[in-house]
Design a protein around this motif. Structure first.
Motif, PDB file in Angstrom:
ATOM      1  N   ASP A  11       0.850  -1.197   0.000  1.00 44.22           N
ATOM      2  CA  ASP A  11       0.000   0.000   0.000  1.00 44.22           C
ATOM      3  C   ASP A  11       0.882   1.243   0.000  1.00 44.22           C
ATOM      4  N   VAL A  12       1.254   1.701  -1.199  1.00 37.47           N
ATOM      5  CA  VAL A  12       2.051   2.915  -1.345  1.00 37.47           C
ATOM      6  C   VAL A  12       1.352   3.812  -2.364  1.00 37.47           C
ATOM      7  N   LEU A  13       1.251   5.103  -2.040  1.00 39.49           N
ATOM      8  CA  LEU A  13       0.528   6.055  -2.875  1.00 39.49           C
ATOM      9  C   LEU A  13       1.428   7.215  -3.264  1.00 39.49           C
ATOM     10  N   GLN A  14       1.027   7.928  -4.301  1.00 41.87           N
ATOM     11  CA  GLN A  14       1.746   9.138  -4.691  1.00 41.87           C
ATOM     12  C   GLN A  14       1.653  10.136  -3.534  1.00 41.87           C
ATOM     13  N   GLY A  15       2.786  10.731  -3.180  1.00 35.80           N
ATOM     14  CA  GLY A  15       2.840  11.675  -2.074  1.00 35.80           C
ATOM     15  C   GLY A  15       3.347  11.061  -0.779  1.00 35.80           C
ATOM     16  N   ASP A  16       3.424   9.736  -0.711  1.00 33.91           N
ATOM     17  CA  ASP A  16       3.978   9.085   0.485  1.00 33.91           C
ATOM     18  C   ASP A  16       5.463   9.371   0.584  1.00 33.91           C
ATOM     19  N   ARG A  17       5.992   9.223   1.768  1.00 38.14           N
ATOM     20  CA  ARG A  17       7.423   9.356   2.000  1.00 38.14           C
ATOM     21  C   ARG A  17       7.967   8.016   2.464  1.00 38.14           C
ATOM     22  N   LEU A  18       9.176   7.700   2.020  1.00 35.27           N
ATOM     23  CA  LEU A  18       9.839   6.452   2.390  1.00 35.27           C
ATOM     24  C   LEU A  18      11.074   6.779   3.206  1.00 35.27           C
ATOM     25  N   LEU A  19      11.224   6.118   4.336  1.00 34.86           N
ATOM     26  CA  LEU A  19      12.411   6.272   5.175  1.00 34.86           C
ATOM     27  C   LEU A  19      13.243   5.012   5.034  1.00 34.86           C
ATOM     28  N   ASP A  20      14.473   5.175   4.546  1.00 34.13           N
ATOM     29  CA  ASP A  20      15.373   4.041   4.356  1.00 34.13           C
ATOM     30  C   ASP A  20      15.734   3.444   5.707  1.00 34.13           C
ATOM     31  N   ARG A  21      16.192   2.205   5.697  1.00 34.20           N
ATOM     32  CA  ARG A  21      16.461   1.508   6.950  1.00 34.20           C
ATOM     33  C   ARG A  21      17.594   2.155   7.743  1.00 34.20           C
ATOM     34  N   ASP A  22      18.463   2.952   7.081  1.00 33.81           N
ATOM     35  CA  ASP A  22      19.535   3.617   7.819  1.00 33.81           C
ATOM     36  C   ASP A  22      19.013   4.766   8.677  1.00 33.81           C
ATOM     37  N   GLY A  23      17.770   5.205   8.421  1.00 34.04           N
ATOM     38  CA  GLY A  23      17.145   6.228   9.247  1.00 34.04           C
ATOM     39  C   GLY A  23      17.507   7.653   8.889  1.00 34.04           C
ATOM     40  N   THR A  24      18.307   7.853   7.846  1.00 32.86           N
ATOM     41  CA  THR A  24      18.719   9.209   7.470  1.00 32.86           C
ATOM     42  C   THR A  24      18.287   9.605   6.065  1.00 32.86           C
ATOM     43  N   THR A  25      17.927   8.654   5.211  1.00 31.84           N
ATOM     44  CA  THR A  25      17.588   8.943   3.826  1.00 31.84           C
ATOM     45  C   THR A  25      16.078   8.890   3.632  1.00 31.84           C
ATOM     46  N   TRP A  26      15.506  10.024   3.178  1.00 35.17           N
ATOM     47  CA  TRP A  26      14.076  10.125   2.905  1.00 35.17           C
ATOM     48  C   TRP A  26      13.858  10.228   1.402  1.00 35.17           C
ATOM     49  N   TYR A  27      12.805   9.582   0.917  1.00 34.73           N
ATOM     50  CA  TYR A  27      12.400   9.654  -0.473  1.00 34.73           C
ATOM     51  C   TYR A  27      10.934  10.071  -0.540  1.00 34.73           C
ATOM     52  N   GLN A  28      10.593  10.903  -1.517  1.00 38.33           N
ATOM     53  CA  GLN A  28       9.208  11.293  -1.794  1.00 38.33           C
ATOM     54  C   GLN A  28       8.741  10.511  -3.009  1.00 38.33           C
ATOM     55  N   VAL A  29       7.572   9.878  -2.934  1.00 38.02           N
ATOM     56  CA  VAL A  29       7.013   9.136  -4.064  1.00 38.02           C
ATOM     57  C   VAL A  29       6.290  10.127  -4.972  1.00 38.02           C
ATOM     58  N   THR A  30       6.772  10.288  -6.203  1.00 39.19           N
ATOM     59  CA  THR A  30       6.157  11.235  -7.134  1.00 39.19           C
ATOM     60  C   THR A  30       5.203  10.560  -8.108  1.00 39.19           C
ATOM     61  N   ALA A  31       5.333   9.251  -8.315  1.00 43.01           N
ATOM     62  CA  ALA A  31       4.411   8.527  -9.199  1.00 43.01           C
ATOM     63  C   ALA A  31       4.452   7.043  -8.858  1.00 43.01           C
ATOM     64  N   VAL A  32       3.307   6.376  -9.012  1.00 43.47           N
ATOM     65  CA  VAL A  32       3.194   4.935  -8.781  1.00 43.47           C
ATOM     66  C   VAL A  32       2.564   4.322 -10.024  1.00 43.47           C
ATOM     67  N   THR A  33       3.243   3.355 -10.633  1.00 42.98           N
ATOM     68  CA  THR A  33       2.712   2.688 -11.825  1.00 42.98           C
ATOM     69  C   THR A  33       2.917   1.190 -11.703  1.00 42.98           C
ATOM     70  N   THR A  34       2.049   0.442 -12.384  1.00 42.28           N
ATOM     71  CA  THR A  34       2.176  -1.008 -12.476  1.00 42.28           C
ATOM     72  C   THR A  34       1.972  -1.386 -13.936  1.00 42.28           C
ATOM     73  N   VAL A  35       2.924  -2.093 -14.491  1.00 41.85           N
ATOM     74  CA  VAL A  35       2.824  -2.524 -15.884  1.00 41.85           C
ATOM     75  C   VAL A  35       1.888  -3.723 -15.956  1.00 41.85           C
ATOM     76  N   ALA A  36       0.952  -3.679 -16.880  1.00 34.66           N
ATOM     77  CA  ALA A  36      -0.017  -4.768 -17.023  1.00 34.66           C
ATOM     78  C   ALA A  36       0.657  -6.013 -17.595  1.00 34.66           C
ATOM     79  N   ASN A  37       0.272  -7.162 -17.067  1.00 35.67           N
ATOM     80  CA  ASN A  37       0.775  -8.438 -17.537  1.00 35.67           C
ATOM     81  C   ASN A  37      -0.363  -9.435 -17.407  1.00 35.67           C
ATOM     82  N   PRO A  38      -0.750 -10.135 -18.471  1.00 40.04           N
ATOM     83  CA  PRO A  38      -1.890 -11.048 -18.377  1.00 40.04           C
ATOM     84  C   PRO A  38      -1.609 -12.314 -17.577  1.00 40.04           C
ATOM     85  N   LEU A  39      -0.347 -12.646 -17.320  1.00 40.74           N
ATOM     86  CA  LEU A  39      -0.024 -13.898 -16.653  1.00 40.74           C
ATOM     87  C   LEU A  39       0.405 -13.729 -15.196  1.00 40.74           C
TER      88      LEU A  39
END
Length: 108
Positions: A68-96
């Motif tokens: 459950d990750v959405l555009q606008g969420d923030r991710l904190l790396d396991r080292d506790g010092t690196t933050w990332y902002q999610v600017t887009a979330v995409t999933t490539v379609a695959n029939p299988l």
């Protein structure tokens, strides 16, 4: 997850209003210890106005399809010092098979 996880992150979501009516991070942790593949790529390009060489760096994250990750969420790396902002979330379609979610990230 099909991509090889390179780290674990915590997903943080939500905003609140501070004393000056400015939006600030609420810091509500949604999930802890999510396996994530984060890769950084660099591409050299030139602009039309001037022929100067520019290097554009992009960050891409991949996680399992059911995270459950959405555009606008923030991710904190396991080292506790690196933050990332999610600017887009995409999933490539695959029939299988279910593909990983692809996240466009920005380091903050």
């Amino acid at each position: 997850m099909r991509a090889l996880a390179t780290t674990q992150v915590s997903i943080v979501r939500g905003t609140t209003v501070n004393l000056f009516d400015d939006p600030s991070d609420a810091g509500t942790v949604i999930r802890i210890g999510v396996p994530m593949s984060i890769t950084e790529t660099a591409r050299s390009t030139t602009g039309h106005a001037d022929d100067r060489m520019k290097t554009v760096q992009t960050l891409t994250g991949r996680c399992n399809w059911n995270v459950d990750v959405l555009q606008g969420d923030r991710l904190l790396d396991r080292d506790g010092t690196t933050w990332y902002q999610v600017t887009a979330v995409t999933t490539v379609a695959n029939p299988l098979l279910r593909n990983d979610r692809r996240l466009d990230l920005m380091r903050v």
